[in-house]
Design a protein around this motif. Sequence first.
Motif, PDB file in Angstrom:
ATOM      1  N   GLU A 291       0.710  -1.230   0.004  1.00  0.00           N
ATOM      2  CA  GLU A 291      -0.259  -0.217   0.069  1.00  0.00           C
ATOM      3  C   GLU A 291       1.035   1.092   0.161  1.00  0.00           C
ATOM      4  N   ASN A 292       2.058   1.048   0.476  1.00  0.00           N
ATOM      5  CA  ASN A 292       3.322   2.473   0.088  1.00  0.00           C
ATOM      6  C   ASN A 292       3.211   2.275  -1.008  1.00  0.00           C
ATOM      7  N   VAL A 293       3.806   1.181  -1.474  1.00  0.00           N
ATOM      8  CA  VAL A 293       3.758   1.572  -2.913  1.00  0.00           C
ATOM      9  C   VAL A 293       3.103   1.903  -3.406  1.00  0.00           C
ATOM     10  N   PHE A 510      10.251  13.170  -6.632  1.00  0.00           N
ATOM     11  CA  PHE A 510       9.098  13.341  -4.923  1.00  0.00           C
ATOM     12  C   PHE A 510       9.332  12.963  -4.125  1.00  0.00           C
ATOM     13  N   GLN A 511       9.960  13.173  -2.956  1.00  0.00           N
ATOM     14  CA  GLN A 511      10.281  12.899  -2.077  1.00  0.00           C
ATOM     15  C   GLN A 511       9.748  11.951  -1.133  1.00  0.00           C
ATOM     16  N   ASP A 512       8.492  11.843  -1.804  1.00  0.00           N
ATOM     17  CA  ASP A 512       7.324   9.762  -0.779  1.00  0.00           C
ATOM     18  C   ASP A 512       8.525   9.548  -1.836  1.00  0.00           C
ATOM     19  N   PHE A 513       9.021   9.089  -3.023  1.00  0.00           N
ATOM     20  CA  PHE A 513       9.730   7.815  -3.298  1.00  0.00           C
ATOM     21  C   PHE A 513      11.471   8.062  -2.119  1.00  0.00           C
ATOM     22  N   LYS A 514      11.579   9.225  -1.906  1.00  0.00           N
ATOM     23  CA  LYS A 514      12.987   8.664  -0.995  1.00  0.00           C
ATOM     24  C   LYS A 514      12.793   8.363   0.413  1.00  0.00           C
ATOM     25  N   ARG A 515      11.032   8.747   0.985  1.00  0.00           N
ATOM     26  CA  ARG A 515      10.924   8.443   2.230  1.00  0.00           C
ATOM     27  C   ARG A 515      10.112   6.927   2.353  1.00  0.00           C
ATOM     28  N   LEU A 516       9.959   6.030   1.244  1.00  0.00           N
ATOM     29  CA  LEU A 516       9.493   4.915   0.758  1.00  0.00           C
ATOM     30  C   LEU A 516      10.718   4.131   0.994  1.00  0.00           C
ATOM     31  N   ASN A 522      14.603  -3.452   3.943  1.00  0.00           N
ATOM     32  CA  ASN A 522      16.492  -3.486   3.202  1.00  0.00           C
ATOM     33  C   ASN A 522      17.474  -2.616   3.597  1.00  0.00           C
ATOM     34  N   PRO A 523      18.271  -3.105   4.108  1.00  0.00           N
ATOM     35  CA  PRO A 523      19.219  -2.087   5.140  1.00  0.00           C
ATOM     36  C   PRO A 523      20.561  -1.073   4.079  1.00  0.00           C
ATOM     37  N   VAL A 524      20.752  -1.861   2.479  1.00  0.00           N
ATOM     38  CA  VAL A 524      20.860  -1.557   1.401  1.00  0.00           C
ATOM     39  C   VAL A 524      20.528  -0.700   0.998  1.00  0.00           C
ATOM     40  N   LEU A 525      18.996  -0.650   0.596  1.00  0.00           N
ATOM     41  CA  LEU A 525      18.184   0.283  -0.015  1.00  0.00           C
ATOM     42  C   LEU A 525      18.603   1.500   1.465  1.00  0.00           C
ATOM     43  N   LYS A 526      18.140   1.412   2.913  1.00  0.00           N
ATOM     44  CA  LYS A 526      17.713   2.021   3.541  1.00  0.00           C
ATOM     45  C   LYS A 526      19.112   2.311   3.528  1.00  0.00           C
ATOM     46  N   MET A 527      20.744   2.591   3.053  1.00  0.00           N
ATOM     47  CA  MET A 527      21.800   3.107   3.353  1.00  0.00           C
ATOM     48  C   MET A 527      22.019   4.311   2.115  1.00  0.00           C
ATOM     49  N   MET A 528      21.084   3.930   0.951  1.00  0.00           N
ATOM     50  CA  MET A 528      21.318   4.444   0.217  1.00  0.00           C
ATOM     51  C   MET A 528      20.133   5.665  -0.413  1.00  0.00           C
ATOM     52  N   TRP A 529      19.265   6.262   0.381  1.00  0.00           N
ATOM     53  CA  TRP A 529      18.711   7.497   0.292  1.00  0.00           C
ATOM     54  C   TRP A 529      17.800   7.929   1.806  1.00  0.00           C
ATOM     55  N   PRO A 530      19.399   8.512   2.283  1.00  0.00           N
ATOM     56  CA  PRO A 530      19.610   8.899   3.967  1.00  0.00           C
ATOM     57  C   PRO A 530      18.731  10.293   3.763  1.00  0.00           C
ATOM     58  N   GLY A 532      15.806  10.501   3.085  1.00  0.00           N
ATOM     59  CA  GLY A 532      14.307   9.898   3.207  1.00  0.00           C
ATOM     60  C   GLY A 532      14.329   9.772   4.381  1.00  0.00           C
ATOM     61  N   LYS A 533      15.703  10.277   4.997  1.00  0.00           N
ATOM     62  CA  LYS A 533      14.841  10.784   6.864  1.00  0.00           C
ATOM     63  C   LYS A 533      13.464  11.974   7.348  1.00  0.00           C
ATOM     64  N   LEU A 534      14.056  12.791   6.611  1.00  0.00           N
ATOM     65  CA  LEU A 534      13.763  14.156   6.452  1.00  0.00           C
ATOM     66  C   LEU A 534      11.985  13.956   7.006  1.00  0.00           C
ATOM     67  N   SER A 535      11.948  14.949   7.679  1.00  0.00           N
ATOM     68  CA  SER A 535       9.876  14.756   7.872  1.00  0.00           C
ATOM     69  C   SER A 535       9.705  15.431   6.855  1.00  0.00           C
ATOM     70  N   ILE A 536       7.815  15.336   6.501  1.00  0.00           N
ATOM     71  CA  ILE A 536       7.585  16.138   5.687  1.00  0.00           C
ATOM     72  C   ILE A 536       7.052  17.393   6.013  1.00  0.00           C
TER      73      ILE A 536
END
Length: 935
Positions: A291-293, A510-516, A522-530, A532-536
């Motif tokens: 649903e997030n995707v 879009f920032q929505d994809f970065k947060r997603l 997956n830790p590798v994906l998480k590390m690629m998009w730092p 995305g941790k910014l709030s809206i």
Amino acid sequence: MAEHESLEFGKADFVLLDSVSLEEFMANLKLRFEKGRIYTYIGEVVVSVNPYRAMNIYGRDTIEQYKGRELYERPPHLFAIADAAYKAMKRRNKDTCIVISGESGAGKTEASKYIMQYIAAITNPGQRAEVERVKNMLLKSNCVLEAFGNAKTNRNDNSSRFGKYMDINFDFKGDPIGGHINNYLLEKSRVIFQQEGERSFHSFYQMVKGGSESLLRSLHVSKDPTAYSYIKVGGQVKVGYHRSNFLVFLYLSPCDLSQGNLTFGVDGDTTLIENSKVVAVIGVLLATKEENVGKALLYRTVATGRDVIDKQHTTQEASYGRDALAKAMYERMFCWIVGRINDVIEVKNYDAKVHGKNTVIGVLDIYGFEIFQNNSFEQFCINYCNEKLQQLFIQLVLRQEQEEYQREGIPWKHIDYFNNQIIVDLVELQHKGIFSVLDEACMTVGKVTDEVFLQGLNSKLAKHAHYTSRKLSPTDKSLEFDRDFRIRHYAGDVVYSVVGFIDKNKDTLFQDFKRLLYNSSNPVLKMMWPEGKLSITEVTKRPLTAATLFKNSMIALVENLACKEPYYVRCIKPNDVKSPLLFEYERCRHQVEYLGLLENVRVRRAGFANRQEYPRFLQRYKMISEFTWPNHDLPSDKEAVKRLVQGCGFEHDVAYGKTKVFVRTPRTLFCLEEQRDEMVGRIVLFLQKVWRGTIARMRYRRMRAALIILRAYQHYKVKSYIKDVNRKFKNVRSMKDHGKHVKWPTPPKVLRKFEEALRSIYNRWWAWTLIKDLTPEEKLQIRAKVATLEALKGQRPDLGLQRTWEGNYLKRDSPDTASSFTLVSCELQRKDKFMRVLFSCNVRKINRFHKAEDRAVLITDRHLYKMDPLKQYKPMKSIPLYNVTGVSVSPGKDQLVVFHTKDSRDLVVCLQGMVPAGDSRIGELVGTLLSHFKR
């Protein structure tokens, strides 16, 4: 000057052309290509023509030929430039770089591989394990980067769609200890779109065709490439690369494939995803909720003050977001791969104070100048990069020339050349350059189109000599209104379409994809998009545009290269059909022009065409002058070179620096080479003569020594044999058998005839010792027996040699008639005067009527008598012995004898009446006659 290449292959260095013109340059380039010589020098620059075939010039033997050699000592080759860069780094402790340039398909990537291969081959002679590990990592990193960064284009089956600069770090011994890779401007738009006849990146096809069934099943990927919209756009889905190149899988690649199949529809005012199953697959691959995707694809979260709202996308916006996500994920994945490689190959725990200075060789393999049917933002950036590198190339070549002249104390002459700084400024100048206009357009509030950007260019660059558009040149129908503009590059005119410039420069995701992706498990994906941790509601700075990022990276690259000692490889593509035989003149001429090769030749020849260090010059040409051959006794090498040049009459065409001699024209160099070739032939003949004489003398001395040794050995063997024979036969007189039992020693070959003679002498002596005490009668009997043995040995089984031969047997065999025989024999002796009876015996004669009759035979030293025993041995026939020509006997036991006479009236008899019976007398008869006749 390159050795070992005759003029049938053209000039190995363009600097040595008779005249500097485009026609001469192209003719020499074409001749060398047709003769299989793909490399040519321009001073210290290598011009490489893609041969489009495998060539056996890169093996270990070739590497050894170029190792430690000067550029001009061997025919032109990539290995020569690699060795020059390595020597400069190792000997002078200087950072160096090798810049490889040329258009797509000219062979840049292959050239960089061969340079890496050469550097790996000549380093680490001690075979240290850590150095070997680093070398293997540096070489193998190419395979990974090619899989994810290369693609098939209409010009090249393995085109690099990114720029690569690799630094190789060396320790103070010159062994590689690590490295670092920088990548530039990955053509990520290729993920979603390819021109007709082209393909996306190799990795997609290798994954689809090379992955195992279980792996593809786990990634939800089909084996059919045509099932995916993104990779079938160009119409080329055939895999041309082996599975061995398929080294790395990330979940992003199959995710990109699936993402391309997402389609959007409309239900009233609501945008929908038409194939929701694909969303579920993407959720699994990205390790996030389905649903997030779906929400990220259909909605954009917008913060207005304290309120946060979800703004629904239109189908066009949703498609744009889908494509932007696919491109961004692939780019981040590629950068992550480069980062992982750098983690493995970077220098670790290196302390310059402990280990010495860390020096670097850089290898730049970057996209060449591109002119396509449709040139967009990517081609604009690539061509700007080539403008920067061309500017650096000219500046560094001129600077190197000027520095060398000043270092050697030679006056510097100003050289006119085209300075493309005006084109570089056209692109990158602050507030006025094309990049600045593009960034301003992207930052303008409201809806900004590509046409607005083009209008900004027209207003700011209307008077620029290297810029035009249809608005500025209304009569130029090759340009479209509100779409095209043309830049006059150093390599030629290029028309660019502004369509997509704004979107590609903004590179909006879009920032929505970065947060997603940041919230993925997956830790590798998480590390690629730092980010995305910014709030809206957090406010962030506007990210730098793609053009600014690329401009900054190019400026940094040029500054990095400028502080190193550069070496250049200029790659040329001979044709567009990848034929090893076709040389398209116009195609190559265009590349020669935009690579600035002719200007490079002019710069190199503006002062002095050739320069060499005095010791090297002497080593090559000293045989020309009597003052320098074989060694000079002048105060210095410089004085010796002066004397040599003066002797040849070229003093007006050279200048003498502090460490080098400078030759102005190629003709002088060719004359020196001709004289050298003539003298080398004479020297070779002289050396051959001396060497052959030396060889002959050495062979003579060896043969003479061998002969002396052989003679000494022969004398030794003869002496040994004589001593041995003397020792064995020393006491032969006292032996019972007079040495008959003694075994003769084996003689040497040289004494075999001597041994035969010695045996003969011994046998005669042995026989003499036996017969010396015999009576005359016994000696006669012995001679007769010897004669029998010589005549009948092996012819009859019994020769009667073991008994005493009496000769006159009629008295003994017939005692009753002995008195009669005695009377007759006395009468015959008185009458015929014979001295003695040789042989007598009873015989049986066969007459002419085939009747047998008993008779007797008496043989004296004068006659042969046939007698009749029944008539008191009355002589019936008398044959003088001188009429007897021969005797024949049978080989059997019948004792048949035939006496042959001169009148052919042969006497045939058979001996009989022997006492004892069976006594064989044939041997005695034959031996007695032979002995008598010999005597």
